[in-house]
Design an enzyme around this catalytic site. Structure first.
Site, mmCIF file in Angstrom:
data_model
loop_
_atom_site.group_PDB
_atom_site.id
_atom_site.type_symbol
_atom_site.label_atom_id
_atom_site.label_comp_id
_atom_site.label_asym_id
_atom_site.label_seq_id
_atom_site.Cartn_x
_atom_site.Cartn_y
_atom_site.Cartn_z
ATOM 1 N N GLU A 254 0.911 -1.136 -0.071
ATOM 2 C CA GLU A 254 0.028 0.250 0.001
ATOM 3 C C GLU A 254 0.907 1.179 -0.032
ATOM 4 O O GLU A 254 1.493 1.409 1.029
ATOM 5 C CB GLU A 254 -0.927 0.168 1.379
ATOM 6 C CG GLU A 254 -2.072 0.837 1.137
ATOM 7 C CD GLU A 254 -1.817 2.162 1.845
ATOM 8 O OE1 GLU A 254 -1.654 3.217 1.513
ATOM 9 O OE2 GLU A 254 -2.265 2.191 3.139
ATOM 10 N N CYS A 288 -2.511 9.297 3.237
ATOM 11 C CA CYS A 288 -2.256 8.487 1.996
ATOM 12 C C CYS A 288 -3.537 8.593 1.075
ATOM 13 O O CYS A 288 -3.445 8.905 -0.269
ATOM 14 C CB CYS A 288 -1.915 6.944 2.066
ATOM 15 S SG CYS A 288 -3.171 6.113 2.932
#
Length: 515
Positions: A254, A288
């Site tokens: 990720e 993010c």
């Protein structure tokens, strides 16, 4: 079991990796610069020892049924919920984020833990599938078995919520975990490991921490774990993949994002501006899946900028209780933010709130940039700070094209009364919130992850549970077959009959239409 576990220092009898030297990792407050904790740095031998201990714990844990594993994880969930304020204080001291924001991420992590433990049996347990007409004499079963030991390398920006997306789901799937928290937030990782150790029977090390910097992560990649889950930058993710490739260790990545919000001409402008402000500035923009770009239809662009400016003007970053968000946790990120804002302004963009002067040494005040060229670094690179670029578009087709004009593809947001789902599906990303922002992260059943330079694999939801398990397929003969085709005793008549069956089942699908 008590609710008074100290969180300032690691406990000697709880699961910290054994170390073979005296090096210490100091955890510093980004607000004051004070040392808030010291943790032993693990060398390669200590990492290997932790993995060996985890493998013994994994064998015991995997042998338990889903119900007994759920009972342990439910106890841990209770500890986390009762001590949420204590853990939030550790998060605050190591990241600088406000207590309320720390509490929010902890609460969401607890909810995910509950979902993972409660749904593991349904998702991973044995279930029958159709064997099909050709193999009708067989009973077909699929189940998902624990991989063994999962290595997790976690980030500092959401030091509870993000790694728990791997830890909770890996544990629920029947694995043990060796966790390397960020060197900026070792106390948070140790707190999680210590709290789980209190409820695990026999003190088995289901969750251990190995502390240190990049070399410790490298050692974990090489340690023989059965899968490695990484959250961090795209550049570091590539290094993790390359290192794990040496041992064919599967990885879940990720990585970064440059998430966009699309605002159509039929959007609720006030709600969109409110969401953009939160998505861009909460947690000092160190998110993010935060909003870094907004593409708004030109017919409502001026109204949107006014609304966003109004909401942003009252926000400020400071170390006091009333501030909207805290300092930049990673000091070096300040230079990235300054470079992006400077480039945007020098290239013709305008700062309607903040600007270059808003970038301080530790705190960055909210900055709204408009009419920024699409090839500016403020548009093309991940900023990871409290800034947002707002550019107007002539159509939503143009908005989608610009949103997709980057290698990243993590999350996104769409505001529209009538086009929401259409636009969401058109965005090249792993997740999209329609008439909201980051809402997908709070729904445990939804998978979380990206495409392209934002990585691959998923945490959360059924997909997240399966990431940490290996599918096992079993075919069991119920009755003898009419034609035994997997035998050297097969006859020409059987071959002829088989060809006829295939033609009858599938041949009509390829016929051309008569003219």
């Amino acid at each position: 079991m008590t609710d008074t576990l100290s969180s300032a220092q690691p406990s000697a009898d709880l699961p910290t990796a054994t170390v073979h030297d005296a090096e210490q990792l100091e955890s510093l407050s980004p607000i004051t610069g004070d040392v808030v904790g010291r943790y032993p740095v693990a060398d390669a031998e200590a990492v290997a020892d932790a993995v060996a201990r985890a493998r013994e714990a994994a064998d015991w844990w995997a042998a338990l049924d889903f119900g007994r594993r759920k009972a342990v994880l439910d106890q841990w969930r209770g500890v986390l919920a009762r001590r949420m304020a204590q853990l939030a204080d550790v998060v605050h001291r190591e990241t600088g984020k406000p207590h309320a924001d720390a509490q929010l991420e902890i609460g969401l992590a607890v909810d995910h833990l509950a979902w993972a433990a409660g749904h593991a049996k349904k998702v991973l347990g044995p279930h029958r599938v159709s064997a099909g007409l050709l193999m009708a004499n067989q009973a077909a079963t699929v189940e998902y078995l624990p991989r063994g030991v999962i290595g997790v390398i976690g980030p500092w920006n959401y030091p509870v919520f993000t790694p728990m997306g791997s830890i909770a789901y890996a544990l629920a799937a029947g694995n043990a975990v060796v966790f390397k928290p960020s060197e900026l937030t070792p106390g948070v990782g140790q707190w999680l490991a210590d709290s789980l150790a209190e409820v695990v029977p026999g003190g088995r090390p289901l969750l251990q921490c190995v502390h240190g910097r990049g070399e410790v992560g490298d050692a974990l990649c090489r340690s023989g774990v059965d899968k490695l889950a990484f959250t961090g930058s795209t550049a570091t993710g590539k290094k993790v993949m390359a290192t794990c490739a040496d041992t064919l260790t599967p990885v879940l990545i990720e990585a970064g994002g440059k998430d966009a919000m699309l605002v159509a001409d039929d959007a609720d402008v006030s709600a969109a501006a409110d969401a953009a402000a939160w998505g861009a500035f909460s947690n000092a923009g160190q998110t993010c899946v935060g909003i870094e770009r907004v593409y708004v239809h030109e017919s409502i662009a001026d109204e949107f900028v006014r609304e966003l400016t109004s909401r942003t003007a009252g926000l400020s970053a400071a170390g006091d209780v009333g501030s909207a968000y805290g300092p930049m946790t990673l000091p070096g990120q300040v230079d990235v933010v300054r470079r992006h804002v400077t480039d945007a302004v020098e290239r013709g963009g305008r700062a309607v709130v903040g600007g270059v002067e808003a970038v301080g040494e530790a705190y960055v005040q909210p900055t709204v940039l408009v009419d920024v060229p699409e090839d500016s670094s403020a548009v093309t690179e991940e900023t990871f700070g409290p800034t947002v670029v707002v550019n107007r578009v002539a159509s939503m087709d143009e908005a989608v094209s610009r949103a997709n004009g980057t290698g990243y593809g993590l999350g996104g947001s769409v505001f529209s009364k009538a086009q929401g789902m259409t636009l969401a599906r058109a965005m090249r990303s792993g997740m999209v919130a329609v008439n909201g922002v980051i809402s997908f992260a709070g729904i445990p059943a939804l998978p979380f992850g990206g495409v392209g330079s934002s990585g691959f694999g998923r945490i959360h939801g059924a997909d997240g549970l399966r990431e940490f398990a290996s599918p096992k397929a079993i075919a069991r003969q119920r009755v003898r077959p009419l034609m035994n085709l997997t035998s050297f005793g097969r006859t020409p008549a059987m071959d002829k009959n088989f060809a006829a069956v295939i033609a009858a089942l599938h041949g009509r699908a390829t016929q051309f239409r008569k003219r």
